[in-house]
Design an enzyme around this catalytic site. Structure first.
Site, PDB file in Angstrom:
ATOM      1  N   CYS A 298       0.833  -1.206   0.000  1.00 43.05           N
ATOM      2  CA  CYS A 298       0.000   0.000   0.000  1.00 43.05           C
ATOM      3  C   CYS A 298       0.878   1.270   0.000  1.00 43.05           C
ATOM      4  O   CYS A 298       1.565   1.535  -0.965  1.00 43.05           O
ATOM      5  CB  CYS A 298      -0.978  -0.028   1.163  1.00 43.05           C
ATOM      6  SG  CYS A 298      -2.388   1.096   0.927  1.00 43.05           S
TER       7      CYS A 298
ATOM      8  N   HIS B  65      -3.600  -5.633   1.119  1.00 43.32           N
ATOM      9  CA  HIS B  65      -3.457  -5.937   2.540  1.00 43.32           C
ATOM     10  C   HIS B  65      -3.946  -7.360   2.808  1.00 43.32           C
ATOM     11  O   HIS B  65      -4.820  -7.875   2.105  1.00 43.32           O
ATOM     12  CB  HIS B  65      -4.307  -4.978   3.381  1.00 43.32           C
ATOM     13  CG  HIS B  65      -3.822  -3.563   3.388  1.00 43.32           C
ATOM     14  ND1 HIS B  65      -2.677  -3.167   4.037  1.00 43.32           N
ATOM     15  CD2 HIS B  65      -4.339  -2.441   2.817  1.00 43.32           C
ATOM     16  CE1 HIS B  65      -2.513  -1.866   3.887  1.00 43.32           C
ATOM     17  NE2 HIS B  65      -3.505  -1.400   3.144  1.00 43.32           N
TER      18      HIS B  65
END
Length: 504
Positions: free
Chosen positions: A345, A446
C-alpha cells in the site's frame, strides 16, 4: 450455559457497554471474548464502537471501510462486518488532524476542534447506527474508547458513558494491572465522574495479571468494599493464542536489532510514523523459526532476510521521514546488496519514482521523490479505493483487501498479482509491480499473508522455503484463537454475573 432473557417480541436488542480506565487496557479483547461466548450460545450478537481512532482499518463485504477491531469482533461473533458496527472512524494524519470516515466512506480531514464542532450530527449518526443493529441482533456489545472519565472531553462524548446511557446499557469498566496503579485507575475513574455516571458502572474486570492469582484476592475485596461494585474477575496474561491488536501502541518505540544478535531468520518491518494496518504481519509472526521485528531507529539491515515497507496513513510525510532520517539510503543499500524488499500500500507507493499530490490530500499540494526501487509513479487523488479483493499470484489464489487514496502507474517491470474480483464483482486487472526476479516487489493488497499458498511462495522467494506453516494458519488460525480467548475468559470471569447485568 449463559441464558439471556431474549424476548422475541422486544423491538430492540439488549446492550452491554465495555469501557476502560485508559487506552490499551483490554476493552477490545473483552468485547471480542463476549461476542464469541454469546454467539456460541446461539445469541445473535454484534459488536459496536460509535467512534474509533485507528489507522488499522479493513473493508466490509460492501466495500466500505471500518476499524479492524470491530471486524475482528464480528468475526468472533460469526457475522459479516458492517459499518454500523463502527459508524465513525478517525484515521490520524498528524498530531492534530484525522481523516474522518463516516459509515464507511471518507468524509474529510478535520482538526480535533473542527471535528467536535460536528458533535451533535455525529452523535446522531452513531445512535442511528446502534438502533439499526438493535433491530437486527439480540445483543450488542458496545466498546468504549480511551478512558471513560476524560473530564475535558466528556461534554462531547460520543462513545463512552453518554452512548451507554442512550442504549440503557449496564457498564463494565476494564482496568489494566500490568500498567501499575490499578487501584488508582479504578478509584480515580469513579472520582472523576458525577454520581449519575458512577451509577451507570456495574462492575470491573482486571486485565493482564501476572503471577499467583491468590495474591490479588485482598485487592479484589478492597475494590469491592471501597466502590460497592463487583469485580467480575481477573484475567491473567496469556501467550498461548493471539488476537489482533487494535492500536499501534503495541509497536511503539521499538528497539534497534544488532545483526549479531539475530539468531533465527528475521524479517524487518520499518515502523513508519503513520504506520497503518500493521496487523498485515500477524500471520508471519506466528511462524516458528522466523522472527518479525518492527524497527524505527536507523540501523544496518544486512542481517534481515527481507525488509517490508508497510502501509501509511500519510505517504508523503512518511516518505520524507525516510529521506530525512537516512532510512532511504539504508534501504537502497540493502537492495543494492541483493536484499529482498516488499512494499504494501503506502510502502508500495514510496518505492516508486515519485508520489504526486496535486490536490493536497495529505497536506500541501506537491511532489515527493520516491525511493526509486520500483519503476512506478503514484498520483494521490479521490475517490478512496476500498475493496475486498480476490487475486492470483501465478497459479495461487489469495484474498485480501485494498484501502488507498490514489493510483499507481507501472512504467516497467511486471505486475505482481492478477486481480479477478473486487467487492464480489468480477474484474480483470493487475496489481503491483515486481522486478529483479521478484526480489523487489510492491502491492496494494493488505492481508496477503493470511493465505497459506501466498505466504509459502513469498518465503520461497526470500530463501525461507524450509519454514513450515502451522495448521491452522491465517484466517483459520484466527477463528481457533477466538475459541481459545472465549475459554480463557470463561475460566476467569464470572459470565453468569454479566448475564444478570444484561437481564436487569
Amino acid at each position: 450455559m449463559h441464558n439471556l432473557n431474549i424476548n422475541n417480541n422486544k423491538q430492540r436488542g439488549l446492550c452491554l457497554a465495555v469501557l476502560g480506565t485508559a487506552s490499551d487496557v483490554g476493552k477490545s479483547i473483552v468485547t471480542t471474548a463476549l461476542c464469541r461466548i454469546f454467539a456460541d450460545q446461539g445469541v445473535r450478537t454484534a459488536p459496536f464502537k460509535a467512534q474509533n481512532m485507528s489507522n488499522n482499518s479493513g473493508v466490509t463485504p460492501e466495500g466500505l471501510e471500518m476499524g479492524r477491531a470491530q471486524i475482528v469482533q464480528a468475526e468472533a461473533a460469526g457475522i459479516p462486518p458492517h459499518v454500523d458496527m463502527n459508524p465513525i472512524l478517525l484515521k490520524p494524519t498528524g498530531d492534530t488532524g484525522s481523516q474522518v470516515v463516516i459509515l464507511g466512506e471518507a468524509f474529510e480531514d478535520l482538526t480535533a476542534i473542527q471535528y467536535y464542532k460536528n458533535k451533535t450530527r455525529l452523535f446522531s449518526i452513531a445512535c442511528s447506527a446502534l438502533d439499526r443493529l438493535r433491530d437486527l441482533y439480540d445483543l450488542i456489545i458496545m466498546e468504549g474508547a480511551g478512558s471513560c472519565a476524560e473530564v475535558n472531553l466528556m461534554p462531547d462524548d460520543l462513545v463512552n458513558l453518554r452512548m451507554a446511557e442512550y442504549a440503557d446499557a449496564p457498564v463494565i469498566v476494564v482496568a489494566d494491572i500490568h500498567k501499575g496503579g490499578v487501584f488508582a485507575q479504578i478509584i480515580g475513574t469513579l472520582e472523576c465522574l458525577p454520581q449519575k455516571q458512577r451509577d451507570q458502572i456495574a462492575g470491573f474486570i482486571i486485565n493482564r495479571f501476572r503471577g499467583d492469582m491468590r495474591l490479588f484476592d485482598a485487592g479484589v475485596r478492597w475494590i469491592q468494599e471501597r466502590t460497592a461494585k463487583k469485580v467480575l474477575g481477573v484475567l491473567p496474561w496469556y501467550n498461548h493464542f493471539h488476537i489482533e491488536s487494535e492500536d499501534s501502541v503495541v509497536i511503539e518505540n521499538p528497539k534497534a536489532i544488532s545483526p549479531e544478535k539475530i539468531d533465527s531468520p528475521a524479517i524487518a518491518v520499518i515502523r513508519l510514523p503513520h504506520i497503518s494496518n500493521f496487523t498485515d504481519f500477524d500471520s508471519l509472526s506466528s511462524l516458528l523459526g522466523l522472527d518479525v521485528y518492527f524497527i524505527e531507529k536507523l540501523q544496518d539491515l544486512s542481517g534481515f532476510r527481507a525488509v517490508i515497507l508497510p502501509g501509511s496513513k500519510n505517504t508523503r510525510s512518511d516518505l520524507n521521514w525516510l529521506h530525512a532520517t537516512g532510512w532511504s539510503q539504508k534501504i537502497s543499500a540493502y537492495a543494492d546488496q541483493g536484499g529482498h524488499i516488499l512494499g504494501i500500500c503506502g510502502g508500495y507507493q514510496m518505492m516508486g519514482h515519485a508520489v504526486h499530490d496535486p490536490d493536497g490530500l495529505e497536506g500541501r499540494p506537491g511532489k515527493s521523490q520516491g525511493l526509486i526501487l520500483l519503476p512506478v509513479e503514484t498520483i494521490l487523488k479521490a475517490p478512496k479505493t476500498t475493496t475486498r479483493s480476490r487475486f492470483a499470484w501465478q497459479d495461487i489464489e489469495g484474498t485480501g483487501y485494498e484501502i488507498h487514496m490514489g493510483q499507481t502507474r507501472r512504467l516497467d517491470g511486471e505486475p505482481l498479482f492478477q486481480v479477478f474480483e473486487r467487492n464480489r464483482i468480477p474484474c480483470e486487472t493487475e496489481d503491483g509491480c515486481t522486478i529483479h526476479a521478484s526480489r523487489i516487489m510492491g502491492t496494494y493488497m493488505h492481508g496477503l499473508f493470511d493465505t497459506p499458498g501466498i505466504t509459502k511462495r513469498w518465503l520461497n522467494i526470500v530463501g525461507l522455503g524450509k519454514i513450515t506453516l502451522p495448521d491452522p494458519y491465517g484466517l483459520a488460525a484466527k477463528d481457533t484463537a477466538y475459541d481459545h480467548l472465549a475459554a480463557h475468559f470463561e475460566k476467569h470471569i464470572d459470565v453468569s454475573e454479566i448475564v444478570k447485568l444484561i437481564n436487569k
